[in-house]
Motif scaffolding. Sequence first.
Motif, PDB file in Angstrom:
ATOM      1  N   PHE A 257       0.818  -1.215   0.000  1.00  0.00           N
ATOM      2  CA  PHE A 257       0.000   0.000   0.000  1.00  0.00           C
ATOM      3  C   PHE A 257       0.854   1.268   0.000  1.00  0.00           C
ATOM      4  N   GLY A 258       2.118   1.116  -0.304  1.00  0.00           N
ATOM      5  CA  GLY A 258       3.003   2.259  -0.446  1.00  0.00           C
ATOM      6  C   GLY A 258       2.959   2.809  -1.861  1.00  0.00           C
ATOM      7  N   PRO A 259       4.061   3.398  -2.326  1.00  0.00           N
ATOM      8  CA  PRO A 259       4.067   4.007  -3.666  1.00  0.00           C
ATOM      9  C   PRO A 259       3.727   3.039  -4.788  1.00  0.00           C
ATOM     10  N   ARG A 260       3.982   1.743  -4.597  1.00  0.00           N
ATOM     11  CA  ARG A 260       3.709   0.792  -5.677  1.00  0.00           C
ATOM     12  C   ARG A 260       2.217   0.445  -5.792  1.00  0.00           C
ATOM     13  N   PHE A 261       1.399   0.915  -4.834  1.00  0.00           N
ATOM     14  CA  PHE A 261      -0.038   0.632  -4.873  1.00  0.00           C
ATOM     15  C   PHE A 261      -0.649   1.191  -6.149  1.00  0.00           C
ATOM     16  N   ARG A 262      -1.447   0.376  -6.814  1.00  0.00           N
ATOM     17  CA  ARG A 262      -2.051   0.784  -8.084  1.00  0.00           C
ATOM     18  C   ARG A 262      -3.540   1.043  -7.909  1.00  0.00           C
ATOM     19  N   ALA A 263      -4.001   2.092  -8.543  1.00  0.00           N
ATOM     20  CA  ALA A 263      -5.420   2.425  -8.549  1.00  0.00           C
ATOM     21  C   ALA A 263      -5.767   3.015  -9.910  1.00  0.00           C
ATOM     22  N   PHE A 264      -7.056   3.266 -10.138  1.00  0.00           N
ATOM     23  CA  PHE A 264      -7.523   3.708 -11.455  1.00  0.00           C
ATOM     24  C   PHE A 264      -7.572   5.231 -11.542  1.00  0.00           C
ATOM     25  N   TYR A 265      -7.005   5.744 -12.637  1.00  0.00           N
ATOM     26  CA  TYR A 265      -6.991   7.182 -12.897  1.00  0.00           C
ATOM     27  C   TYR A 265      -7.307   7.432 -14.372  1.00  0.00           C
ATOM     28  N   ASP A 266      -7.608   8.678 -14.695  1.00  0.00           N
ATOM     29  CA  ASP A 266      -8.008   9.031 -16.056  1.00  0.00           C
ATOM     30  C   ASP A 266      -6.916   8.671 -17.065  1.00  0.00           C
ATOM     31  N   ASN A 267      -7.336   8.050 -18.135  1.00  0.00           N
ATOM     32  CA  ASN A 267      -6.419   7.646 -19.204  1.00  0.00           C
ATOM     33  C   ASN A 267      -6.166   8.847 -20.120  1.00  0.00           C
ATOM     34  N   ASN A 276     -13.340   2.179 -27.687  1.00  0.00           N
ATOM     35  CA  ASN A 276     -12.503   0.984 -27.679  1.00  0.00           C
ATOM     36  C   ASN A 276     -11.289   1.109 -26.754  1.00  0.00           C
ATOM     37  N   VAL A 277     -11.210   2.255 -26.064  1.00  0.00           N
ATOM     38  CA  VAL A 277     -10.081   2.496 -25.166  1.00  0.00           C
ATOM     39  C   VAL A 277     -10.637   2.802 -23.778  1.00  0.00           C
ATOM     40  N   PRO A 278     -10.124   2.148 -22.737  1.00  0.00           N
ATOM     41  CA  PRO A 278     -10.650   2.404 -21.385  1.00  0.00           C
ATOM     42  C   PRO A 278     -10.400   3.837 -20.933  1.00  0.00           C
ATOM     43  N   ASP A 279     -11.403   4.413 -20.252  1.00  0.00           N
ATOM     44  CA  ASP A 279     -11.295   5.790 -19.784  1.00  0.00           C
ATOM     45  C   ASP A 279     -10.348   5.914 -18.594  1.00  0.00           C
ATOM     46  N   ARG A 280     -10.257   4.857 -17.802  1.00  0.00           N
ATOM     47  CA  ARG A 280      -9.397   4.878 -16.624  1.00  0.00           C
ATOM     48  C   ARG A 280      -8.461   3.684 -16.680  1.00  0.00           C
ATOM     49  N   VAL A 281      -7.237   3.925 -16.289  1.00  0.00           N
ATOM     50  CA  VAL A 281      -6.220   2.875 -16.327  1.00  0.00           C
ATOM     51  C   VAL A 281      -5.505   2.839 -14.986  1.00  0.00           C
ATOM     52  N   LEU A 282      -4.845   1.721 -14.728  1.00  0.00           N
ATOM     53  CA  LEU A 282      -4.100   1.566 -13.487  1.00  0.00           C
ATOM     54  C   LEU A 282      -2.809   2.377 -13.531  1.00  0.00           C
ATOM     55  N   PHE A 323      -6.359  16.078 -10.133  1.00  0.00           N
ATOM     56  CA  PHE A 323      -5.230  16.653  -9.425  1.00  0.00           C
ATOM     57  C   PHE A 323      -4.185  15.600  -9.086  1.00  0.00           C
ATOM     58  N   PHE A 324      -3.999  14.651 -10.009  1.00  0.00           N
ATOM     59  CA  PHE A 324      -3.078  13.553  -9.775  1.00  0.00           C
ATOM     60  C   PHE A 324      -2.034  13.461 -10.884  1.00  0.00           C
ATOM     61  N   GLU A 325      -0.884  12.917 -10.514  1.00  0.00           N
ATOM     62  CA  GLU A 325       0.171  12.652 -11.477  1.00  0.00           C
ATOM     63  C   GLU A 325       0.946  11.423 -11.017  1.00  0.00           C
ATOM     64  N   SER A 326       1.546  10.746 -11.956  1.00  0.00           N
ATOM     65  CA  SER A 326       2.414   9.622 -11.639  1.00  0.00           C
ATOM     66  C   SER A 326       3.848  10.125 -11.623  1.00  0.00           C
ATOM     67  N   VAL A 952     -13.327   1.266 -17.596  1.00  0.00           N
ATOM     68  CA  VAL A 952     -12.061   0.554 -17.382  1.00  0.00           C
ATOM     69  C   VAL A 952     -12.038  -0.612 -18.362  1.00  0.00           C
ATOM     70  N   ALA A 953     -10.903  -1.239 -18.470  1.00  0.00           N
ATOM     71  CA  ALA A 953     -10.804  -2.415 -19.333  1.00  0.00           C
ATOM     72  C   ALA A 953     -11.769  -3.484 -18.853  1.00  0.00           C
ATOM     73  N   PRO A 954     -12.303  -4.308 -19.768  1.00  0.00           N
ATOM     74  CA  PRO A 954     -13.330  -5.291 -19.390  1.00  0.00           C
ATOM     75  C   PRO A 954     -12.939  -6.179 -18.229  1.00  0.00           C
ATOM     76  N   GLU A 955     -11.659  -6.545 -18.133  1.00  0.00           N
ATOM     77  CA  GLU A 955     -11.251  -7.451 -17.056  1.00  0.00           C
ATOM     78  C   GLU A 955     -11.301  -6.796 -15.684  1.00  0.00           C
ATOM     79  N   TYR A 956     -11.473  -5.466 -15.643  1.00  0.00           N
ATOM     80  CA  TYR A 956     -11.521  -4.777 -14.353  1.00  0.00           C
ATOM     81  C   TYR A 956     -12.916  -4.276 -14.000  1.00  0.00           C
ATOM     82  N   LEU A 957     -13.893  -4.509 -14.859  1.00  0.00           N
ATOM     83  CA  LEU A 957     -15.242  -4.045 -14.555  1.00  0.00           C
ATOM     84  C   LEU A 957     -15.798  -4.706 -13.301  1.00  0.00           C
TER      85      LEU A 957
END
Length: 1020
Positions: A257-267, A276-282, A323-326, A952-957
């Motif tokens: 749950f540190g910096p490597r934690f992945r969540a969904f954000y705007d693509n 054909n492209v997911p709106d949010r990606v990990l 208000f997010f950035e990687s 999101v991609a179908p596998e994450y719905l």
Amino acid sequence: MNFSKTSLAAMRAAMLGGAAVAAVFAPVSPVLAQDTTDDASCADGADSSACDSSEGVSEDAIVVSGTRIRTSEYDLANPVVAIDDEAIQNSGVTNLTDFLTEAPALAGSYNSNDGSGSNAGIGGVGLNLLDLRNLGTQRTLLLIDGRRHVAAVPGDSAVDVNSIPIDLIERVDIVTGGASAIYGADAVTGVVNFITKRDFEGYTLRAQNGISEQGDGNSRFVAVTVGTNFAGGRGNIAANFEYGHDDRLLLSQREEFGPRFRAFYDNQDDLNDDPNVPDRVLAADVNYLDSSPISAIDTDFDFLPDFLGDGSRYIPGTFLGSFFESGGSGTPVSTYGGEILPEIDRFIGNLLFSYDLTDDIRFFAEGKYARVDSASAGQPTFDFFIGVPTDNPFIPGNINDPAVNAFDPLGIVLVTGRDNLDLGRRGEDNRRETYRGVAGIEADITDTVAFEISYVYGQSDNTVRQTNTRYNDRFYAALDAVDEGEFLNGMPNGNLVCRSNLTGDATSSSQYVTGAFFFEDYPTLSFTPGANSGCVPFNLFSNQQNQAALDWINTTAVDTSTIKQQVVSAALSGDFGDGFSLWGGPIGFAVGGEYRKEESSSNPDPVNTTGLTFGNALFPETGSFDVFEGFAEMRIPIVQDQPFFYDLTANGAVRVSDYSTIGTTFTYQGGLVWAPVPDFRVRGTYAQAVRAPNIGELFAPSNQTFAFIDDPCAFDSRDNGSDTREANCIDLLQGLGLSDAEIATFTGDAGTSLPGLSTGNIDLGEETAKTLTFGAIFQPTFIPGLILSADYYDVKIEDAISTPSATTLLELCVDAVSLDNAFCDNIDRTPVGGGFDPADAGIVRGFTLQPQNVAAFSTKGIDFSARYRKQTDKLGTFNFSLVGNHLISLKTQGTPGAEIVENAGVRGDPEWQVNFDFNWTLDNINLNYGINFFDKTLRYSRATIEGDPDIVAPEYLKIDSKFVHDMQLRWTTDDNMSFYVGVNNIFDQEPDVGLTFYPVSAVGRFFYAGIRISGDQLGF
């Protein structure tokens, strides 16, 4: 009621009419332990002493919840799940809510995960509250031995399960379906009745310790129960003491749950919304793009940071929307993670007393004291758009340069954002003390009629210590530092002081340009400006602070509350005997009355009423109500032992209540049980239940609240709601002065939590529920020990009292038929030209949350269970149990005419739930293996996915299903000493991607070991 003496038990057994005891456990408990006697063991050739009659009826057959007439669960039309004490011990769980949420009907309850860190609301840290059918904790009635228990939450009716002694429980009855006619208001979705041990003789001692595989999340538990009879068996006295401790578990303790934690954000590769492209990606390594623990500073007037507080350049990361950035220099989002579990200490003491005044009259009394201490820390304070005067000596020289700083003509350096980790995380350190006393008389009037009168007094005293509470006025005064010499005579002397210490006037520190804080709005401050104010400069551009500054800025606010409950109840129950009977036997009845008074008062710390702290401005809340009630119930055995009518029994109940707040309410319930043959029974009920508004819903003052919102009028959210949302949003934004081009790109991002108000509504009325249940029980005599059951339920709640969240309030406004509704009236948006930043146009700047009788809820589903018990001569006894639920629908409607939202299959409301347990006993060895499962659920609401199927991609719905395995092995010596070890979450299932608490807690694999010692006599 608890009739445990011989005469009452004999009457109870007679009323059972020969029903098999095994049937009272249909449906069975989630982790049902082996029974001591049942017809299965008789049929399997067990010692005949285990069976009290030729029909296999035990004199100790339980008296179930859901009726005031003594009967068995087998004869009850309303479905009941009975969980015994051994099942609780076999689970290895020392938190009752964690155990009970394995029952499908209680899966949505509020547990320690919900009451930790930033998840918990004010005063909510450490709470554990039950929620039947996921329709709200306020609609689930919790009872102790059929009697009400004082609430733990001010202004509410919810009871903290932490205050219930685990080892004093004999069983837990879960009654699903409206039970207001039997138990009164709040039993809209059902009742959870904790039945405690009675006439306890002997002693038990249990101690347990557990820890997660990663060496954290430790839990400890100790319980002692002693009891003895006296006066030749006429009296009994018993005492119980329990202590439990759960360690605090931080998300920061887990690497995942540190910096490597992945969540969904705007693509950012799908700005044109390609289907054909997911709106949010990990994304991982996610930071806030506009803030830093040492301040992020804008120097070129684009309101985005260019420098950090130490003078170094701000390195932007990869933009993720909002208000997010990687990557980049901003504050890591993971630093706001908070906790997995709060720290909890439970101290519970109980004293039970009973005495037979005569052979037919019994006096009983009990007293309880429970203290629950809980502590948790959440987010730090944070600030946006602070205008720091350019004469502040802490500003780095390379930034405080007119050639660099575009804000120099305004006399400020603009801090776009700061996360004040150096001020400490805001948290709560709570203490809840519960006092409860019960006294009463039970009497046998005749051989078939009994009377009970009882008085219950309960009081909860709550102390909520809000730690690291920031005085806003002191913070802004402290950050406005100057060099004393330069300020007074233009000659710097290196003595840095607060400006207000020199001017004697704090208004000189107001944020005129950014509007961050206006001292003029607060005629009374928490300090007196001047040389003796105590103000110590705070360096906004560093995270190394003078402790004196921190001590001056921060405080601990202490809120207190008291909740009181008094209940007087009297009931006459039994049957009319042969003088008034039908073909199936005597007619049973119960009639009585009840008086109840509820009081609640909350007193926030004076610092919290000023509005000067970073937290919510809170005001005292006081309210009370009382209710007089009369009730009657009948059980009519129409016919028995006839062809196709082995049993046909009807029952009904009515209750009339007169509330001091809402007037008169009426509830009723009717049911029928039909057994064409002994092996098969059909049962059904129809009930009308009510819930009166609680004290907080009626009398809450206008308290300040804050919320992050997702604006439904954002350009990419307008197609995620009702058919009217898009048109309503366009009309709304046009009315605020936005152009068509601005509306087309409107995001609604406020960039921070928004202030609002939360208030009560004295005009509320009762909400009404209609409940239908229909099911069957199959207990084939040709397969001894097998019991199958299935029950369909349909619950509809009208005029439901609903206080929407801020985001829901916005959605209800624009999802309605038009903008002319009560929800839109409670929202304040910024018109064009109404904010410091032109980009603020259209953004929500305030809201008011208020309960209304406008919502409608409904749910349908099927509860099913299977149980099989097999006793063998050489291989021991095998018990199999399966309890499940199929959720057909769970619908909500915010207002009449608004779109109906289907929640079945969405996160938190799985369509399929199954709890399976296997228990094997051979001599002194007992093995219990359990599996808790629910199926995959949608990550987003159905409306969101239907309007934006490529979100999101179908596998994450869908979120992964829950599939948790638990096991316990126990060895018992010949002198009743048990040693046990166990592991919960054997295969270490983790939360799904992007989540920290779902579908399982982040605690992971958990090991525990314990010892239990018991005896029949105290030895004196």
